[in-house]
Write a protein that holds these residues in place. Sequence first.
Motif, PDB file in Angstrom:
ATOM      1  N   THR A  26      -3.838  -0.019  -8.158  1.00 52.84           N
ATOM      2  CA  THR A  26      -3.709   1.347  -8.667  1.00 52.84           C
ATOM      3  C   THR A  26      -4.651   1.555  -9.809  1.00 52.84           C
ATOM      4  O   THR A  26      -5.107   2.526 -10.497  1.00 52.84           O
ATOM      5  CB  THR A  26      -2.397   1.773  -8.897  1.00 52.84           C
ATOM      6  OG1 THR A  26      -1.891   1.248  -9.904  1.00 52.84           O
ATOM      7  CG2 THR A  26      -1.601   1.795  -7.663  1.00 52.84           C
TER       8      THR A  26
ATOM      9  N   ARG B  24       0.442   9.164  -5.496  1.00 54.45           N
ATOM     10  CA  ARG B  24       0.867  10.578  -5.399  1.00 54.45           C
ATOM     11  C   ARG B  24       1.585  11.368  -6.499  1.00 54.45           C
ATOM     12  O   ARG B  24       1.429  12.440  -6.907  1.00 54.45           O
ATOM     13  CB  ARG B  24       1.715  10.779  -4.328  1.00 54.45           C
ATOM     14  CG  ARG B  24       0.922  10.795  -3.063  1.00 54.45           C
ATOM     15  CD  ARG B  24       1.731  11.062  -1.741  1.00 54.45           C
ATOM     16  NE  ARG B  24       2.247   9.915  -1.137  1.00 54.45           N
ATOM     17  CZ  ARG B  24       3.671   9.791  -1.172  1.00 54.45           C
ATOM     18  NH1 ARG B  24       4.558  11.068  -1.125  1.00 54.45           N
ATOM     19  NH2 ARG B  24       4.342   8.756  -0.816  1.00 54.45           N
TER      20      ARG B  24
ATOM     21  N   ASP C 259       0.887  -1.168  -0.211  1.00 53.63           N
ATOM     22  CA  ASP C 259      -0.036   0.060  -0.048  1.00 53.63           C
ATOM     23  C   ASP C 259       1.199   1.079  -0.042  1.00 53.63           C
ATOM     24  O   ASP C 259       0.638   2.397  -0.477  1.00 53.63           O
ATOM     25  CB  ASP C 259      -0.830   0.152   1.182  1.00 53.63           C
ATOM     26  CG  ASP C 259      -2.063  -0.959   1.078  1.00 53.63           C
ATOM     27  OD1 ASP C 259      -2.265  -1.226  -0.110  1.00 53.63           O
ATOM     28  OD2 ASP C 259      -2.446  -1.901   2.191  1.00 53.63           O
TER      29      ASP C 259
ATOM     30  N   CYS D 222       2.048   1.784  -3.445  1.00 54.66           N
ATOM     31  CA  CYS D 222       1.136   2.120  -4.549  1.00 54.66           C
ATOM     32  C   CYS D 222       0.634   3.511  -4.077  1.00 54.66           C
ATOM     33  O   CYS D 222       0.225   4.520  -5.029  1.00 54.66           O
ATOM     34  CB  CYS D 222      -0.290   1.401  -4.239  1.00 54.66           C
ATOM     35  SG  CYS D 222      -0.025  -0.249  -4.889  1.00 54.66           S
ATOM     36  N   ASP D 223       0.713   3.871  -2.836  1.00 49.60           N
ATOM     37  CA  ASP D 223       0.410   5.338  -2.443  1.00 49.60           C
ATOM     38  C   ASP D 223       1.453   6.335  -3.120  1.00 49.60           C
ATOM     39  O   ASP D 223       1.324   7.668  -3.616  1.00 49.60           O
ATOM     40  CB  ASP D 223       0.593   5.477  -0.919  1.00 49.60           C
ATOM     41  CG  ASP D 223       0.342   6.810  -0.467  1.00 49.60           C
ATOM     42  OD1 ASP D 223      -0.975   6.966  -0.786  1.00 49.60           O
ATOM     43  OD2 ASP D 223       0.953   7.610   0.093  1.00 49.60           O
TER      44      ASP D 223
END
Length: 364
Positions: free
Chosen positions: A276, A223, A215, A218-219
């Motif tokens: 995503t 971003r 996670d 993916c964050d």
Amino acid sequence: MSSTKRIAINTGGGDAPGLNAVIRAAVLSARSRGWDVLGICRGYQGLLDTHLTKSLDHDSVRGIAHLGGTILGTSNRGNPFDYPVELGNGKIETIDRSDQIVENFHKLGLDALIAVGGDGSMEIAHRLCKKGMPIVGVPKTIDNDLSGTVVTFGFNTAMSVATEAIGRLHSTAEAHERVFTIEVMGRYAGWIALYAGLAGGADAILMPEIPYDIDVVCDKILRREAHGRRFSLVVVAEGARPVGGEMTIKEEREPGRELVLGGVADRVAHEIEKRTGKETRSVVLGHLQRGGSPTPYDRILALRFGAAAVRVIAEGKTSVMVALDPPVVRTVPLAEATRRMKTVPLDGDVVCTAREMGLSLGDE
Ligand code: F6P
């Protein structure tokens, strides 16, 4: 021992760019002292089947310093202490053939062996020393995971190949607005991933030393997307593993041999695409990182190590490994070199640099 010697050299474990440079420097340094040099082929196999040996002189090492591979051949099977033999029923068991190695070493009239290798080869060298075989080790491995030396030769070349590959993937990733996961070697250490990832401009680097949270990765990608950077490059060390999970094993091998790691970049790519929605491709650089010509840095280091090993034997020292401790090459006891695996220090300035530049290391 008389001052004129007969020494041997072998190369063991996975090959690394720079092996031929070590052989050239060792042979030329020994010959300039009037010593004889015997090349032992295929790691320690040449000390079991002694027809796998050859005399080395100026001619045998002419023009080889820039060549990848090894003129002596190498092997990452056939540990003499754990030697695999096939049983009639197709099964394999291991036996100890180390006494035969020591016996043949003496039969060949040798005064010392220069053993060029990684952790496995240094461990074997250390055990053979304890049985009375005088050995000087030379550290090689693209993984850079040997303690006792600041760096091993082979690492710089592998890291350069990986850096170039990341650079090349950059443009195609950007053109297609894709995510790429790039799997690099290194076994249980993240040196290649960290250095190549940083030099190549990766956005995230996943290493065995820091279990990753998918996670978090993916964050980072999302971003970047929010800031109009619609592509991302994630460098994944083959030994990377998720928090609470295991490394990805490609293949189990016969007794006495290391597991083959591989497939984690594909696993990560899959997860990224699922979470995503971004098209994600994976690339495995594999043995490309070990092949071809050594970089000038690795050539120089390998030449220094080869000459130093002969110098050390001339001084009457054995059971040691030559090691880089900038600016000098010194020796460390083989026992020290094999005591622990050298992994990336998490409080080191390279990790700090990556974090301060905003790269994700998969944990925050
Ligand atoms: O130790 C060098 C290395 O290239 C590792 O990075 C990798 O895990 C392993 O060897 C691959 O071994 P093989 O050549 O036997 O597949």
